[in-house]
Design an enzyme around this catalytic site. Structure first.
Site, mmCIF file in Angstrom:
data_model
loop_
_atom_site.group_PDB
_atom_site.id
_atom_site.type_symbol
_atom_site.label_atom_id
_atom_site.label_comp_id
_atom_site.label_asym_id
_atom_site.label_seq_id
_atom_site.Cartn_x
_atom_site.Cartn_y
_atom_site.Cartn_z
ATOM 1 N N HIS A 28 8.018 -27.005 -1.215
ATOM 2 C CA HIS A 28 7.415 -28.141 -1.920
ATOM 3 C C HIS A 28 6.261 -27.694 -2.810
ATOM 4 O O HIS A 28 5.465 -28.515 -3.257
ATOM 5 C CB HIS A 28 6.965 -29.187 -0.896
ATOM 6 C CG HIS A 28 8.121 -29.721 -0.103
ATOM 7 N ND1 HIS A 28 8.724 -30.922 -0.370
ATOM 8 C CD2 HIS A 28 8.827 -29.164 0.917
ATOM 9 C CE1 HIS A 28 9.742 -31.106 0.475
ATOM 10 N NE2 HIS A 28 9.816 -30.044 1.262
ATOM 11 N N GLU A 85 0.823 -1.215 0.000
ATOM 12 C CA GLU A 85 0.000 0.000 0.000
ATOM 13 C C GLU A 85 0.852 1.259 0.000
ATOM 14 O O GLU A 85 0.414 2.306 -0.464
ATOM 15 C CB GLU A 85 -0.911 0.016 1.241
ATOM 16 C CG GLU A 85 -2.348 -0.314 0.910
ATOM 17 C CD GLU A 85 -3.301 -0.199 2.093
ATOM 18 O OE1 GLU A 85 -4.364 -0.797 2.001
ATOM 19 O OE2 GLU A 85 -2.997 0.472 3.107
ATOM 20 N N LYS A 103 -14.207 0.138 -4.183
ATOM 21 C CA LYS A 103 -15.346 0.525 -3.341
ATOM 22 C C LYS A 103 -16.392 1.260 -4.167
ATOM 23 O O LYS A 103 -17.585 1.009 -4.027
ATOM 24 C CB LYS A 103 -14.876 1.443 -2.202
ATOM 25 C CG LYS A 103 -13.988 0.767 -1.186
ATOM 26 C CD LYS A 103 -13.677 1.723 -0.053
ATOM 27 C CE LYS A 103 -12.580 1.192 0.835
ATOM 28 N NZ LYS A 103 -12.072 2.187 1.766
HETATM 29 O O1 PA5 Z 1 -3.821 1.131 5.715
HETATM 30 C C1 PA5 Z 1 -4.943 1.569 5.504
HETATM 31 O O2 PA5 Z 1 -5.194 2.771 5.593
HETATM 32 C C2 PA5 Z 1 -6.086 0.655 5.128
HETATM 33 O O3 PA5 Z 1 -5.706 -0.669 4.977
HETATM 34 C C3 PA5 Z 1 -7.129 0.709 6.240
HETATM 35 O O4 PA5 Z 1 -6.539 0.315 7.433
HETATM 36 C C4 PA5 Z 1 -8.325 -0.180 5.930
HETATM 37 O O5 PA5 Z 1 -8.859 0.161 4.688
HETATM 38 C C5 PA5 Z 1 -9.388 -0.043 7.009
HETATM 39 O O6 PA5 Z 1 -9.757 1.285 7.160
HETATM 40 P P1 PA5 Z 1 -10.530 1.794 8.424
HETATM 41 O O7 PA5 Z 1 -9.668 1.627 9.602
HETATM 42 O O8 PA5 Z 1 -10.834 3.227 8.131
HETATM 43 O O9 PA5 Z 1 -11.798 0.966 8.535
#
Ligand code: PA5
Length: 439
Positions: free
Chosen positions: A310, A289, A424
């Site tokens: 394996h 990310e 989303k």
């Molecule tokens: O690293 C991030 O920002 C994302 O992976 C969020 O943690 C994830 O989308 C969950 O978001 P939230 O904590 O707002 O529900």
């Protein structure tokens, strides 16, 4: 003391000193950008100081919640997704028995997870267990509006209220969310839940050392003071050293960026102990990310050896040379198991007698590293003495710091995740969410 040692012996033949010197300079500039707070995503640097800034009152409140709930909950349901769950799971699964679910008479609840999937069968199975067991819940969402945990929370809140009544249910729920806004913030206020705040300047994937990670980890019976101590000691090492040999995060950032530039687009994080599987999942989110944007970024992949030797071993040994490997090498186990003698030796393994399983595993590791290196894959080893709270704290901070530095070397904003929104929008339109149907 540094417990995270970078061993570059098995990649030196793939690069030259000039490349190291040149990338070291880039990495130092990136470190400066990170620490001066004037790079992209500068509003999300709160994680840099977390292990030293965490309030004693917050830690003591977490411990009181553990005391309050541990006696009356066999299960602790942690509802969250991505950065709101992976850090806790990484640490808990690294420390607890693989068979914790089958233990009886435990002092602390077993953490089970929800909100990280939309699978109907998963929730059916979970509710069946929650019918029979006493439980409490942590619902974690920074935005407070993420669909997966919101759906899970609605289902589990309904179940909890039916099982214990509204008042007792409210006592068994802890919400971890934004200080001021979001649906979860509003629900918690209305229902009077105990809440913890995720700081504005800490993004989800950097939040394991906030209550997001600390509460579930403490609820599982692990020592969050040691975890924070490890992270804090690694913070000093990462911030105060500029040499590659003294600063593991700078060495790691240097090596991975050299190989990325040389066309190695995939990094495989490997372990030889299965309890680190979820640590790899946490790492994949952290790096995927943070770096995967603007058409750039190393693709983070992970394997658990010797299991995956394996299955995927063939590809790593002989397939496309697009990867480098990072092996987390653990020196000592927490427990010992002897291999019994057998006079008949029908299985032919008497030659292993007198060697510990860890020694056999170590030789599997060394054999693998040599084979892959000789097959044309550079291998970096991260050597840690053992898996405990202190070392995990060091590892968390080390990987986070190296990630911030690497992102700036790559010239991306390591602290945003605009790409996560795309699915989303489509899902909301397909499901007819108000405000999305005409898009
Ligand atoms: O690293 C991030 O920002 C994302 O992976 C969020 O943690 C994830 O989308 C969950 O978001 P939230 O904590 O707002 O529900």
């Amino acid at each position: 003391m540094n417990n995270v040692i970078i061993n570059t012996d098995n990649l030196r033949s793939f690069l030259c000193e000039e490349e190291l010197t040149a990338m070291h300079k880039e990495v130092l500039a990136a470190k400066h950008t990170l620490m001066s707070g004037d790079g992209a995503g500068q509003d999300f640097l709160g994680w840099l100081d977390l292990p030293k800034d965490v309030q004693a009152s917050e830690i003591s409140s977490i411990k009181k919640d553990v005391e309050r709930l541990a006696g009356k909950a066999e299960l602790f349901v942690v509802i969250g997704i991505g950065g709101s769950y992976l850090g806790a799971r990484a640490v808990i699964e690294a420390l607890q028995s693989e068979f914790a679910y089958m233990e009886s008479g435990r002092r602390f609840p077993i953490v089970v997870y929800a909100g990280h999937t939309l699978s109907e069968d998963y929730y059916h199975q979970l509710l069946q267990i929650l019918d029979k067991r006493d439980y409490a819940v942590a619902v974690i969402s920074k935005s407070g509006t993420t669909t997966e945990p919101a759906v899970a929370f609605r289902i589990i809140k309904g179940h909890l209220e039916k099982k214990y009544g509204k008042e007792e249910a409210a006592d068994r729920i802890i919400a971890i969310t934004d200080a001021r806004r979001g649906a979860l913030h509003d629900i918690s206020k209305q229902e009077g839940y105990k809440t913890y705040v995720i700081p504005d300047n800490v993004g989800g994937r950097f939040s394991v050392l906030t209550p997001v990670g600390l509460l579930p980890i403490a609820m599982s019976g692990y020592d969050i003071d040691r975890l924070l101590q490890g992270a804090n000691d690694m913070r000093s090492i990462c911030m105060n050293n500029d040499g590659l040999e003294d600063n593991p995060a700078l060495m790691y950032a240097t090596i991975r960026n050299i190989f990325y530039k040389k066309g190695r687009k995939v990094e495989i994080l490997e372990n030889f102990v299965p309890q680190l599987k979820y640590f790899s999942e946490w790492w994949k989110q952290l790096y995927g990310e943070s770096e995967g944007k603007d058409g750039k970024g190393i693709l983070p992949h992970s394997l658990s050896f010797t299991t995956d030797l394996h299955s995927m071993g063939q590809y790593v040994q002989d397939g496309e040379r697009i990867m480098f490997e990072t092996v987390i090498s653990v020196a000592s186990p927490s427990h010992q198991v002897a291999i019994p003698d057998d006079e008949q030796n029908l299985d032919g393994i008497n030659y292993l007698l007198g060697k510990s399983l860890t020694e056999i595993n170590r030789n599997a590791e060394l054999g693998t590293v040599m084979a892959h290196r000789d097959g044309g894959v550079p291998v970096l080893r991260i050597e840690i003495p053992k898996v405990d709270e202190y070392v995990l704290g060091q590892m968390i901070y080390f990987f986070e710091f190296a990630c911030g530095v690497s992102g700036y070397v790559l010239k991306v904003n390591p602290f945003d995740q605009p790409g996560v929104e795309a699915y989303k929008k489509n899902m909301f339109r397909l499901l007819g969410k108000p405000g999305y149907t005409d898009k």
